[in-house]
Motif scaffolding. Structure first.
Motif, PDB file in Angstrom:
ATOM      1  N   ASN A  83       0.805  -1.230   0.000  1.00  0.00           N
ATOM      2  CA  ASN A  83       0.000   0.000   0.000  1.00  0.00           C
ATOM      3  C   ASN A  83       0.831   1.268   0.000  1.00  0.00           C
ATOM      4  OD1 ASN A  83       0.856  -0.356   2.676  1.00  0.00           O
ATOM      5  ND2 ASN A  83      -0.970   0.640   3.506  1.00  0.00           N
ATOM      6  N   GLY A  87       3.463   1.491  -2.115  1.00  0.00           N
ATOM      7  CA  GLY A  87       4.097   1.498  -3.422  1.00  0.00           C
ATOM      8  C   GLY A  87       5.318   0.613  -3.551  1.00  0.00           C
ATOM      9  N   PRO A 102       3.173   1.873  -9.878  1.00  0.00           N
ATOM     10  CA  PRO A 102       2.490   3.158  -9.726  1.00  0.00           C
ATOM     11  C   PRO A 102       2.956   4.250 -10.685  1.00  0.00           C
ATOM     12  CG  PRO A 102       3.015   2.242  -7.573  1.00  0.00           C
ATOM     13  CD  PRO A 102       3.695   1.373  -8.582  1.00  0.00           C
ATOM     14  N   ALA A 130      -4.089  -2.219  -7.346  1.00  0.00           N
ATOM     15  CA  ALA A 130      -2.714  -2.557  -7.020  1.00  0.00           C
ATOM     16  C   ALA A 130      -2.499  -4.053  -7.259  1.00  0.00           C
ATOM     17  CB  ALA A 130      -2.397  -2.188  -5.572  1.00  0.00           C
ATOM     18  N   TYR A 184      -6.777  -1.303  -2.312  1.00  0.00           N
ATOM     19  CA  TYR A 184      -5.873  -0.233  -2.730  1.00  0.00           C
ATOM     20  C   TYR A 184      -5.803  -0.155  -4.251  1.00  0.00           C
ATOM     21  CZ  TYR A 184      -4.448   0.109   2.119  1.00  0.00           C
ATOM     22  OH  TYR A 184      -4.443   0.289   3.477  1.00  0.00           O
ATOM     23  N   TYR A 214      -4.337   2.300  -7.822  1.00  0.00           N
ATOM     24  CA  TYR A 214      -3.598   3.399  -8.434  1.00  0.00           C
ATOM     25  C   TYR A 214      -4.616   4.361  -9.039  1.00  0.00           C
ATOM     26  CZ  TYR A 214       0.089  -0.236  -8.849  1.00  0.00           C
ATOM     27  OH  TYR A 214       0.991  -1.253  -8.644  1.00  0.00           O
ATOM     28  N   MET A 239      -1.718   6.462  -4.658  1.00  0.00           N
ATOM     29  CA  MET A 239      -2.353   5.282  -4.090  1.00  0.00           C
ATOM     30  C   MET A 239      -3.548   5.727  -3.256  1.00  0.00           C
ATOM     31  SD  MET A 239      -1.787   1.906  -4.121  1.00  0.00           S
ATOM     32  CE  MET A 239      -0.048   1.462  -4.062  1.00  0.00           C
ATOM     33  N   TRP A 281      -7.065   4.366  -1.057  1.00  0.00           N
ATOM     34  CA  TRP A 281      -7.730   3.237  -0.408  1.00  0.00           C
ATOM     35  C   TRP A 281      -9.233   3.368  -0.601  1.00  0.00           C
ATOM     36  CZ3 TRP A 281      -8.997   2.960   5.447  1.00  0.00           C
ATOM     37  CH2 TRP A 281      -9.577   1.719   5.747  1.00  0.00           C
TER      38      TRP A 281
END
Length: 514
Positions: free
Chosen positions: A63, A65, A376, A449, A491, A493, A508, A510
């Motif tokens: 989370n 990256g 990312p 992600a 999570y 991008y 990022m 959530w």
């Protein structure tokens, strides 16, 4: 007469050798894309090969990256019981970017399944793996482990699965629970049982979801399954059979009443991916592709354009703009005899045109136990292969897609839009604001992600977001996805894409369950 037969047989052998050599030359050296930098904006390019501390058989984006990888020891030998690696892309590709740590939980997580949990603590759930019995590897493990990203350490879960599993699949449900299905129990038996990790931290099973047809002997290896509308899960078997699980009825499984030759047979190491909500691109035997739309009452299966031979153990990756990147694979499943038949050519598929574009060749052969995943920064991490294999690749390559280059043929990187401000958290149907620095924005996209292994991307998905210009310059009003099955909690991008098609580096975000 006998002499004539021998001559005929010799001619056939020579002809077959000639075909094999020609196929090898075509797959590895031609017709390779020409033009170099002048075509980077059409085909993209690969960066240099970079060393890795192990063979990255499994990879999951954390989370924050960073990327966790595992699967072998420092020499590329099979075994996830010794160590794992955490890579920080912000620090580059040198050894200073890697944190390689010992595995202290006592589980060999080789050929396990893993997914970044949708809760806000950023933990990774790892289930199953390898077990050695009387000196013999490749028995299954019932163990459950967590990777704590804040502490950079593996932790044992207090209970075990009801079934030992080797090669299991995981799927995040709209509730935030994670479903576990498939996998081999031991070397001669499989399980149709489905288990679940609940968001409250408990473990259990879904007794109504048991299905030998969907998850047993014919479809046990990392079964392909995706969220569907109406609180359902869709399963596409390698046999061509299709299934729906009704999660409102405890996961009850029903077989789709369509002829299985509609989808055609596949192989456990042929890739597939959900490229838009409810829309799947899948590779089938014979180098064929199909699309499957599961947004209606029945799956809508159609042949897709193009063919691509020698794609066993290849990977499909959804890019920041929704296109699909296909790389790696070979004509036979990781056979050293057929190593020459490996496929280093890459391809790009556009959902808008349904057409394929030839990409650049991988610098290394990517066969069994190779990976590919979106990062990312909108590049693609591709690497690994081996353990076992004709080539052990303790290395990776970064692929730079066409959207990162100027369209003038100079081969130079394009200026990128920037996300200056974004919320860390949102939920379904919520409105939120982005602050951007760009000449003009054309799209806002959301990409899950990644978590990948064995040609499978657990939970991989993409969606375009609705947006409008804000009252102030550089401000955008964004609407989060409305439907949980289109974007389950977890999570993502968040990209903005400018009018030239160039994506930002992602923020990022959530997506929290309501």
């Amino acid at each position: 007469m006998k002499k004539k037969s021998l001559v005929s047989a010799a001619c056939v052998i020579v002809a077959l050798i000639g075909v094999a050599v020609a196929a090898w030359a075509w797959l590895n050296f031609g017709p390779l894309p020409s033009g170099g930098p002048a075509e980077y904006h059409v085909r993209g390019k690969f960066g240099p090969v970079a060393a890795w501390s192990l063979t990255p058989i499994h990879a999951v984006v954390l989370n924050d990256g960073r990327v966790m990888t595992y699967g072998t020891d420092h020499n590329g030998r099979q075994g996830g019981s010794l160590l794992y690696d955490v890579w920080d892309p912000a620090k580059g590709l040198g050894p200073e970017a890697h944190l390689t740590l010992p595995n202290n939980v006592g589980t060999d997580i080789f050929c396990a399944g893993q997914v970044l949990l949708p809760a806000g603590d950023g933990k990774v759930l790892l289930v199953g793996g390898d077990r050695t019995v009387n000196g013999e590897r490749n028995w299954s493990s019932p163990n459950i482990n967590m990777f704590n990203a804040q502490k950079n350490q593996l932790e044992q879960f207090p209970v075990k699965m009801a079934q030992a599993r080797w090669y299991p699949s995981l799927l995040t449900l709209p509730s935030g629970d994670v479903m576990v299905a498939g996998g081999r129990v031991d070397k001669t038996s499989y399980t149709g049982n489905v288990e679940v990790y609940r968001q409250d931290g408990t473990w259990g099973d879904l007794p109504q979801a048991r299905s030998e047809a969907a998850f047993g002997a014919d479809n046990w290896s990392y079964p392909r399954m995706w969220l569907a509308p109406k609180n359902q899960v869709f399963v596409l078997s390698v046999t061509g059979d299709m299934f729906y699980m009704d999660m409102g009825k405890g996961g009850a499984v029903r077989h789709v009443d369509l002829p299985k030759d509609l989808a055609g047979q596949s192989h456990v190491y042929l890739p597939s991916v959900m490229y838009q909500p409810g829309k799947i691109l899948a590779t089938r035997k014979g180098g064929k592709f199909i699309t499957v739309d599961i947004n209606g009452e029945q799956p809508d299966v159609r042949p897709a354009q193009g063919q691509s031979i020698a794609r066993l153990n290849a990977s499909m990756t959804v890019l920041a703009d929704g296109d699909v990147f296909l790389n790696g694979g070979g004509l036979r499943d990781n056979s050293s005899v057929w190593f020459a038949m490996s496929n280093r050519l890459t391809q790009l598929w556009s959902p808008r045109t349904q057409n394929w574009t030839q990409g650049p060749p991988n610098r290394r052969t990517r066969l069994y136990h190779s990976i590919s995943m979106l990062l990312p920064d909108a590049t693609v991490l591709t690497g690994g292969g081996g353990a076992p294999g004709p080539q052990d690749n303790l290395n990776i390559e970064i692929y730079y897609p066409p959207y990162l280059f100027k369209k003038d043929g100079s081969g130079q990187m394009a200026d990128r839009p920037q996300i200056v401000g974004a919320p860390a958290v949102t939920s379904w149907a919520e409105q939120f604001e982005l602050t951007v620095k760009a000449a003009g924005i054309s799209r806002v996209t959301l990409v899950r992600a990644n978590s990948v292994t064995h040609t499978v991307g657990f939970d991989q998905r993409f969606t375009d977001l609705k947006w409008s210009a804000g009252k102030q310059a550089g401000h955008l009003q964004i609407e989060a996805p409305k439907l949980p099955h289109e974007a389950p909690p977890g999570y993502y991008y968040l990209f903005v894409i400018d009018k030239m098609g160039v994506p930002s580096v992602a923020k990022m975000i959530w997506l929290r369950a309501a």
